[in-house]
Design a protein around this motif. Structure first.
Motif, PDB file in Angstrom:
ATOM      1  N   LEU A   1       0.830  -1.211   0.000  1.00  0.00           N
ATOM      2  CA  LEU A   1       0.000   0.000   0.000  1.00  0.00           C
ATOM      3  C   LEU A   1       0.865   1.263   0.000  1.00  0.00           C
ATOM      4  O   LEU A   1       0.625   2.196  -0.780  1.00  0.00           O
ATOM      5  CB  LEU A   1      -0.918  -0.003   1.221  1.00  0.00           C
ATOM      6  N   LEU A   2       1.874   1.299   0.864  1.00  0.00           N
ATOM      7  CA  LEU A   2       2.747   2.474   0.912  1.00  0.00           C
ATOM      8  C   LEU A   2       3.496   2.666  -0.400  1.00  0.00           C
ATOM      9  O   LEU A   2       3.596   3.785  -0.912  1.00  0.00           O
ATOM     10  CB  LEU A   2       3.731   2.335   2.071  1.00  0.00           C
ATOM     11  N   GLU A   3       4.015   1.577  -0.955  1.00  0.00           N
ATOM     12  CA  GLU A   3       4.753   1.698  -2.215  1.00  0.00           C
ATOM     13  C   GLU A   3       3.826   2.120  -3.346  1.00  0.00           C
ATOM     14  O   GLU A   3       4.218   2.893  -4.233  1.00  0.00           O
ATOM     15  CB  GLU A   3       5.415   0.356  -2.545  1.00  0.00           C
ATOM     16  N   PHE A   4       2.595   1.627  -3.333  1.00  0.00           N
ATOM     17  CA  PHE A   4       1.611   2.016  -4.348  1.00  0.00           C
ATOM     18  C   PHE A   4       1.336   3.519  -4.278  1.00  0.00           C
ATOM     19  O   PHE A   4       1.310   4.211  -5.310  1.00  0.00           O
ATOM     20  CB  PHE A   4       0.316   1.228  -4.146  1.00  0.00           C
ATOM     21  N   ILE A   5       1.145   4.030  -3.062  1.00  0.00           N
ATOM     22  CA  ILE A   5       0.875   5.459  -2.896  1.00  0.00           C
ATOM     23  C   ILE A   5       2.058   6.290  -3.371  1.00  0.00           C
ATOM     24  O   ILE A   5       1.898   7.283  -4.098  1.00  0.00           O
ATOM     25  CB  ILE A   5       0.550   5.771  -1.425  1.00  0.00           C
TER      26      ILE A   5
ATOM     27  N   VAL B   1      -8.299  12.267  -5.963  1.00  0.00           N
ATOM     28  CA  VAL B   1      -9.528  11.496  -5.756  1.00  0.00           C
ATOM     29  C   VAL B   1      -9.326  10.046  -6.185  1.00  0.00           C
ATOM     30  O   VAL B   1      -9.768   9.109  -5.501  1.00  0.00           O
ATOM     31  CB  VAL B   1     -10.697  12.143  -6.523  1.00  0.00           C
ATOM     32  N   LEU B   2      -8.658   9.830  -7.305  1.00  0.00           N
ATOM     33  CA  LEU B   2      -8.389   8.470  -7.764  1.00  0.00           C
ATOM     34  C   LEU B   2      -7.520   7.712  -6.763  1.00  0.00           C
ATOM     35  O   LEU B   2      -7.775   6.531  -6.476  1.00  0.00           O
ATOM     36  CB  LEU B   2      -7.693   8.517  -9.129  1.00  0.00           C
ATOM     37  N   LEU B   3      -6.516   8.369  -6.231  1.00  0.00           N
ATOM     38  CA  LEU B   3      -5.650   7.715  -5.263  1.00  0.00           C
ATOM     39  C   LEU B   3      -6.396   7.380  -3.984  1.00  0.00           C
ATOM     40  O   LEU B   3      -6.261   6.277  -3.440  1.00  0.00           O
ATOM     41  CB  LEU B   3      -4.452   8.623  -4.949  1.00  0.00           C
ATOM     42  N   LEU B   4      -7.205   8.314  -3.501  1.00  0.00           N
ATOM     43  CA  LEU B   4      -8.003   8.049  -2.306  1.00  0.00           C
ATOM     44  C   LEU B   4      -8.976   6.899  -2.534  1.00  0.00           C
ATOM     45  O   LEU B   4      -9.193   6.062  -1.648  1.00  0.00           O
ATOM     46  CB  LEU B   4      -8.764   9.310  -1.898  1.00  0.00           C
ATOM     47  N   GLY B   5      -9.570   6.844  -3.728  1.00  0.00           N
ATOM     48  CA  GLY B   5     -10.477   5.750  -4.047  1.00  0.00           C
ATOM     49  C   GLY B   5      -9.771   4.409  -4.061  1.00  0.00           C
ATOM     50  O   GLY B   5     -10.284   3.409  -3.529  1.00  0.00           O
ATOM     51  N   ALA B   6      -8.573   4.366  -4.650  1.00  0.00           N
ATOM     52  CA  ALA B   6      -7.814   3.115  -4.695  1.00  0.00           C
ATOM     53  C   ALA B   6      -7.431   2.654  -3.293  1.00  0.00           C
ATOM     54  O   ALA B   6      -7.524   1.457  -2.966  1.00  0.00           O
ATOM     55  CB  ALA B   6      -6.570   3.294  -5.556  1.00  0.00           C
ATOM     56  N   VAL B   7      -7.015   3.589  -2.454  1.00  0.00           N
ATOM     57  CA  VAL B   7      -6.646   3.240  -1.085  1.00  0.00           C
ATOM     58  C   VAL B   7      -7.864   2.757  -0.301  1.00  0.00           C
ATOM     59  O   VAL B   7      -7.788   1.786   0.465  1.00  0.00           O
ATOM     60  CB  VAL B   7      -5.996   4.454  -0.389  1.00  0.00           C
ATOM     61  N   ALA B   8      -9.013   3.407  -0.493  1.00  0.00           N
ATOM     62  CA  ALA B   8     -10.229   3.003   0.203  1.00  0.00           C
ATOM     63  C   ALA B   8     -10.659   1.596  -0.199  1.00  0.00           C
ATOM     64  O   ALA B   8     -11.054   0.779   0.645  1.00  0.00           O
ATOM     65  CB  ALA B   8     -11.350   4.000  -0.087  1.00  0.00           C
ATOM     66  N   VAL B   9     -10.561   1.283  -1.488  1.00  0.00           N
ATOM     67  CA  VAL B   9     -10.910  -0.059  -1.954  1.00  0.00           C
ATOM     68  C   VAL B   9      -9.980  -1.101  -1.336  1.00  0.00           C
ATOM     69  O   VAL B   9     -10.405  -2.173  -0.884  1.00  0.00           O
ATOM     70  CB  VAL B   9     -10.852  -0.134  -3.492  1.00  0.00           C
ATOM     71  N   TYR B  10      -8.689  -0.777  -1.292  1.00  0.00           N
ATOM     72  CA  TYR B  10      -7.721  -1.716  -0.715  1.00  0.00           C
ATOM     73  C   TYR B  10      -8.006  -1.945   0.772  1.00  0.00           C
ATOM     74  O   TYR B  10      -8.020  -3.086   1.241  1.00  0.00           O
ATOM     75  CB  TYR B  10      -6.304  -1.182  -0.909  1.00  0.00           C
ATOM     76  N   LEU B  11      -8.211  -0.869   1.519  1.00  0.00           N
ATOM     77  CA  LEU B  11      -8.455  -1.003   2.951  1.00  0.00           C
ATOM     78  C   LEU B  11      -9.742  -1.768   3.225  1.00  0.00           C
ATOM     79  O   LEU B  11      -9.813  -2.558   4.175  1.00  0.00           O
ATOM     80  CB  LEU B  11      -8.512   0.377   3.602  1.00  0.00           C
ATOM     81  N   ARG B  12     -10.755  -1.561   2.383  1.00  0.00           N
ATOM     82  CA  ARG B  12     -12.012  -2.292   2.567  1.00  0.00           C
ATOM     83  C   ARG B  12     -11.807  -3.782   2.307  1.00  0.00           C
ATOM     84  O   ARG B  12     -12.316  -4.643   3.032  1.00  0.00           O
ATOM     85  CB  ARG B  12     -13.070  -1.731   1.627  1.00  0.00           C
ATOM     86  N   ALA B  13     -11.033  -4.095   1.255  1.00  0.00           N
ATOM     87  CA  ALA B  13     -10.754  -5.488   0.948  1.00  0.00           C
ATOM     88  C   ALA B  13      -9.940  -6.151   2.063  1.00  0.00           C
ATOM     89  O   ALA B  13     -10.187  -7.298   2.441  1.00  0.00           O
ATOM     90  CB  ALA B  13     -10.015  -5.605  -0.389  1.00  0.00           C
ATOM     91  N   GLU B  14      -8.966  -5.415   2.611  1.00  0.00           N
ATOM     92  CA  GLU B  14      -8.168  -5.956   3.707  1.00  0.00           C
ATOM     93  C   GLU B  14      -9.019  -6.159   4.939  1.00  0.00           C
ATOM     94  O   GLU B  14      -8.839  -7.137   5.688  1.00  0.00           O
ATOM     95  CB  GLU B  14      -7.015  -5.008   4.010  1.00  0.00           C
ATOM     96  N   GLY B  15      -9.960  -5.231   5.194  1.00  0.00           N
ATOM     97  CA  GLY B  15     -10.826  -5.377   6.336  1.00  0.00           C
ATOM     98  C   GLY B  15     -11.715  -6.599   6.242  1.00  0.00           C
ATOM     99  O   GLY B  15     -11.929  -7.327   7.216  1.00  0.00           O
ATOM    100  N   LYS B  16     -12.227  -6.876   5.040  1.00  0.00           N
ATOM    101  CA  LYS B  16     -13.042  -8.078   4.847  1.00  0.00           C
ATOM    102  C   LYS B  16     -12.198  -9.344   4.981  1.00  0.00           C
ATOM    103  O   LYS B  16     -12.647 -10.356   5.502  1.00  0.00           O
ATOM    104  CB  LYS B  16     -13.713  -8.032   3.469  1.00  0.00           C
ATOM    105  N   GLY B  17     -10.940  -9.276   4.493  1.00  0.00           N
ATOM    106  CA  GLY B  17     -10.081 -10.441   4.568  1.00  0.00           C
ATOM    107  C   GLY B  17      -9.662 -10.759   5.985  1.00  0.00           C
ATOM    108  O   GLY B  17      -9.380 -11.919   6.321  1.00  0.00           O
ATOM    109  N   ALA B  18      -9.603  -9.727   6.841  1.00  0.00           N
ATOM    110  CA  ALA B  18      -9.180  -9.956   8.230  1.00  0.00           C
ATOM    111  C   ALA B  18     -10.279 -10.542   9.078  1.00  0.00           C
ATOM    112  O   ALA B  18     -10.021 -11.139  10.121  1.00  0.00           O
ATOM    113  CB  ALA B  18      -8.701  -8.635   8.847  1.00  0.00           C
ATOM    114  N   ARG B  19     -11.549 -10.394   8.618  1.00  0.00           N
ATOM    115  CA  ARG B  19     -12.655 -10.915   9.411  1.00  0.00           C
ATOM    116  C   ARG B  19     -12.893 -12.401   9.152  1.00  0.00           C
ATOM    117  O   ARG B  19     -12.606 -12.913   8.100  1.00  0.00           O
ATOM    118  CB  ARG B  19     -13.944 -10.140   9.099  1.00  0.00           C
TER     119      ARG B  19
END
Length: 306
Positions: free
Chosen positions: A234-238, A288-306
């Protein structure tokens, strides 16, 4: 007849003993940091975003309100080709150093001889400034006297040199390789730190059960380091999504716009075209595109952690 003074109402945030409450004291500790954040981050961000709604030049005084016209013009221009090239660079410059860093981290974690020395040597590209790295690889990729062409020609793999940075089909690859060389060491260090937290007992138990190296990595190692690997990616992507210096030094966005990412496009629009309004609109869409990409990633990680 004496009178007894009754205490008035206590100020809000003050305890009965006359001391500040924990909540008030906490806010007093946080407020200086919040004020600095507002002055250094929030105000410049809001002020710069507001510029996107104006026609404003870097060389002419004054500005004129134009509403959303700058954003519409940005979308009508070369926005989508620039977006594609930004994504191409970001994905390539994130995936390549991650694979290389993970492979080296696994090798160093296996206890190979001279691992400490190799770890120090691998950190060398990381400590070099980005502009210096760019000039180094500019020399390596040079079509006339570059090291890469020299090695390939001496080994008989090609007869004539290739202009790696001057061809539209190789320029992006050259930029990705350069950025990957500079960024794989920190990914290696982070992943190595994660690997060293994996209990050896888990590997020994899996080996006793007959699991091979690949199966142990998939079922034991990767679940343990998945969290830190996600943070690293995530950090490298940003960072790569907004990277500028390597691309600008090597190609300046060329040839024929083959490496023109958002960072280069915003710079060219603002400081070569002197159009601050259009550059700000392009930068806002980029954000906005970067924030959207980060939000999608964090949401996917949150679902994967549950």
């Amino acid at each position: 007849m004496s009178t007894v003074d009754t205490p008035g109402p206590r100020p809000r945030g003050v305890t009965a003993a006359g001391r500040l409450s924990d909540r008030t004291f906490a806010w007093l500790l946080v407020l200086p940091g919040l004020a600095m954040f507002a002055v250094i981050i929030v105000y410049p961000l809001v002020a710069s975003l507001a510029t996107g709604f104006f026609e404003q030049s870097l060389v002419k005084p004054g500005r004129r309100f134009t509403g959303l016209s700058n954003f519409a013009d940005a979308l009508k221009g070369d926005f989508w080709p620039v977006l594609w090239r930004t994504v191409e660079f970001t994905v390539g410059a994130t995936a390549l150093p991650f694979v290389l860093g993970l492979a080296l981290a696994l090798a160093l974690n296996s206890g190979i001889k001279g691992g400490g020395l190799l770890r120090g040597l691998f950190l060398f590209p990381w400590v070099i400034p980005g502009v210096v790295v760019s000039f180094l690889w500019l020399w390596i990729f040079n079509a006339n006297y570059g090291v890469l062409n020299g090695v390939l020609m001496r080994s008989g793999l090609m007869d004539t040199g290739i202009s790696w940075l001057g061809r539209t089909d190789t320029a992006m690859l050259a930029v990705i390789v350069t950025k990957s060389w500079a960024s794989f060491p920190w990914m290696m260090v982070m992943l190595l730190a994660g690997l060293q937290t994996v209990p050896k007992e888990l590997h020994e138990a899996a080996a006793v059960d007959g699991a091979g190296a690949i199966r142990r990595f998939r079922n034991v190692t990767w679940p343990q380091i998945r969290g830190i690997a996600g943070i690293v990616v995530l950090l490298e992507f940003i960072w790569n999504f907004q990277h500028f210096d390597t691309i600008y030094v090597l190609t300046g966005g060329g040839p024929a716009g083959a490496t023109r990412t958002f960072a280069v496009a915003v710079y060219d629009t603002a400081f070569k075209g002197f159009d601050l309004g259009h550059a700000t609109a392009l930068g806002a869409l980029w954000m906005v595109l970067l924030l959207g990409a980060v939000a999608v990633y964090l949401r996917a990680e949150g679902k994967g952690a549950r």
